[in-house]
Design an enzyme around this catalytic site. Sequence first.
Site, PDB file in Angstrom:
ATOM      1  N   ARG A 121       0.859  -1.195   0.000  1.00  0.00           N
ATOM      2  CA  ARG A 121       0.000   0.000   0.000  1.00  0.00           C
ATOM      3  C   ARG A 121       0.890   1.238   0.000  1.00  0.00           C
ATOM      4  O   ARG A 121       0.651   2.206  -0.713  1.00  0.00           O
ATOM      5  CB  ARG A 121      -0.944   0.008   1.217  1.00  0.00           C
ATOM      6  CG  ARG A 121      -1.633   1.354   1.394  1.00  0.00           C
ATOM      7  CD  ARG A 121      -2.836   1.360   2.325  1.00  0.00           C
ATOM      8  NE  ARG A 121      -2.693   0.482   3.473  1.00  0.00           N
ATOM      9  CZ  ARG A 121      -1.901   0.712   4.531  1.00  0.00           C
ATOM     10  NH1 ARG A 121      -1.166   1.808   4.595  1.00  0.00           N
ATOM     11  NH2 ARG A 121      -1.842  -0.153   5.523  1.00  0.00           N
ATOM     12  N   TYR A 145     -16.431  17.339 -15.115  1.00  0.00           N
ATOM     13  CA  TYR A 145     -16.806  15.926 -15.058  1.00  0.00           C
ATOM     14  C   TYR A 145     -17.859  15.736 -13.958  1.00  0.00           C
ATOM     15  O   TYR A 145     -17.694  16.260 -12.840  1.00  0.00           O
ATOM     16  CB  TYR A 145     -15.559  15.099 -14.764  1.00  0.00           C
ATOM     17  CG  TYR A 145     -15.843  13.635 -14.632  1.00  0.00           C
ATOM     18  CD1 TYR A 145     -16.207  12.869 -15.745  1.00  0.00           C
ATOM     19  CD2 TYR A 145     -15.775  12.998 -13.399  1.00  0.00           C
ATOM     20  CE1 TYR A 145     -16.490  11.523 -15.620  1.00  0.00           C
ATOM     21  CE2 TYR A 145     -16.053  11.648 -13.276  1.00  0.00           C
ATOM     22  CZ  TYR A 145     -16.407  10.917 -14.390  1.00  0.00           C
ATOM     23  OH  TYR A 145     -16.687   9.584 -14.270  1.00  0.00           O
ATOM     24  N   LYS A 161      -8.564   6.914 -18.984  1.00  0.00           N
ATOM     25  CA  LYS A 161      -8.874   7.450 -20.302  1.00  0.00           C
ATOM     26  C   LYS A 161      -7.654   7.309 -21.224  1.00  0.00           C
ATOM     27  O   LYS A 161      -7.209   6.209 -21.467  1.00  0.00           O
ATOM     28  CB  LYS A 161      -9.371   8.889 -20.167  1.00  0.00           C
ATOM     29  CG  LYS A 161     -10.399   9.076 -19.026  1.00  0.00           C
ATOM     30  CD  LYS A 161     -11.696   8.333 -19.241  1.00  0.00           C
ATOM     31  CE  LYS A 161     -12.597   8.280 -18.013  1.00  0.00           C
ATOM     32  NZ  LYS A 161     -12.860   9.551 -17.362  1.00  0.00           N
TER      33      LYS A 161
HETATM   34  C1  PLP Z   1     -13.349   9.981 -16.084  1.00  0.00           C
HETATM   35  C2  PLP Z   1     -12.951  11.306 -15.580  1.00  0.00           C
HETATM   36  C3  PLP Z   1     -12.689  11.516 -14.221  1.00  0.00           C
HETATM   37  C4  PLP Z   1     -12.889  10.437 -13.181  1.00  0.00           C
HETATM   38  O1  PLP Z   1     -11.999   9.397 -13.340  1.00  0.00           O
HETATM   39  P1  PLP Z   1     -12.312   7.860 -12.930  1.00  0.00           P
HETATM   40  O2  PLP Z   1     -11.078   7.153 -13.338  1.00  0.00           O
HETATM   41  O3  PLP Z   1     -13.541   7.440 -13.676  1.00  0.00           O
HETATM   42  O4  PLP Z   1     -12.544   7.858 -11.453  1.00  0.00           O
HETATM   43  C5  PLP Z   1     -12.257  12.778 -13.835  1.00  0.00           C
HETATM   44  N1  PLP Z   1     -12.108  13.777 -14.725  1.00  0.00           N
HETATM   45  C6  PLP Z   1     -12.357  13.620 -16.042  1.00  0.00           C
HETATM   46  C7  PLP Z   1     -12.166  14.753 -16.976  1.00  0.00           C
HETATM   47  C8  PLP Z   1     -12.791  12.384 -16.516  1.00  0.00           C
HETATM   48  O5  PLP Z   1     -13.048  12.233 -17.822  1.00  0.00           O
END
Ligand code: PLP
Length: 377
Positions: free
Chosen positions: A47, A99, A194
């Site tokens: 961790r 978001y 992403k």
């Molecule tokens: C998807 C996203 C998040 C959140 O991320 P997760 O990995 O789904 O927790 C935050 N900011 C933006 C711009 C995103 O597209």
Amino acid sequence: MAGFETLAIHSGQPSDPVTGAVVPPLHLATTFAQSAVGVHRGFEYSRTGNPTRAALETCIASLEGAAFGRAFASGLAAEDAVLRTLDPGDHLVVGDNLYGGTHRLLAQVHTQLRFSPVALDDLSAAERAWRPETRLVWVETPSNPYLRVADLAALADLAHARGARLVVDNTFATPYLQSPLALGADLVVHSTTKYLGGHSDVVGGFVATNAPEIAADVARLQNSVGAVPSPFDCFLVLRGVKTLAVRMERHCANAGRVAAMLADHDAVDTVYYPGLPAHPGHAIAARQMRGFGGMVSFTLHGGEPAALEVAASTQLFTLAESLGAVESLIEHPSRMTHASVAGSPFAVDPALLRLSVGIEDGDDLLEDLDRALSTIG
Ligand SMILES: *Cc1c(COP(=O)(O)O)cnc(C)c1O
């Protein structure tokens, strides 16, 4: 310093000293042998620190031009760590195009904090929202889902002149297209789910900074709260990052073609893409980004019914949430990713569709959209 593509492939990833393996091993061990009490080789418990995670942290930090970076179990876990560095009653000026999950985290979880949504492409709006207890400016640029562009250098100056810090969610741009720390930001957060992961097969987050005191706080929170990614998650993101530069080039090229085609189409009302000269943030984007990114949003003259029909009609563009991977996706923000902000200042137009333009053959993508748009006449 080495170039971006070189860092992406080599930073934090020397050949394994034991076997010569050219890819960092997947270290699943939760604990590490000590030769005497307190004497170890840098790792004690997974961790707190894990070698596969350390490779990823070194790599992404170097891509952001950061001295420090920590990986988290998701983008929201990374954001949560940043918000936990604040004190109860502290105030944030946040972009009003955000978001949905970031809004939910502020509105429903960190209820000890105060925040004001503001159109951050307008600096005077940020000034008007300012309070004596404002500690952070939180911006996405390009923003989700309207692809608004904020001037990061100007926002950093504004925040610093008033004793606050600037946090940039760099998920849409990626460090390949935009370097917020070099423009004056204090922190960068990512959903590595992403573009950094890039293949729709891993959830993760990241925080990068050059400020030692923020770095110490974030490291303490990563260990104390424990929202860490698994070693395999780290391995997958690290693998994705190696091809980030070439993927982003194709994302940008395909998205530019898609935006131009949509802007010309009779069924389409407004196209939101920073690469279009008519986009209000085009000049700033051209200055602070290396390319305009892979995300395109648009509205249809036929309103929500037409949007729902197109979303259901594309074949190559899969109807799904998320973004930033090799395959193209289409979604309807007001009922999908942004459903939780309905009725708030963050609410989005029900006629809006958002595309995550992938790296398939561009001709095939244009044909798919053209066919889907023809279904609404
Ligand atoms: C998807 C996203 C998040 C959140 O991320 P997760 O990995 O789904 O927790 C935050 N900011 C933006 C711009 C995103 O597209």
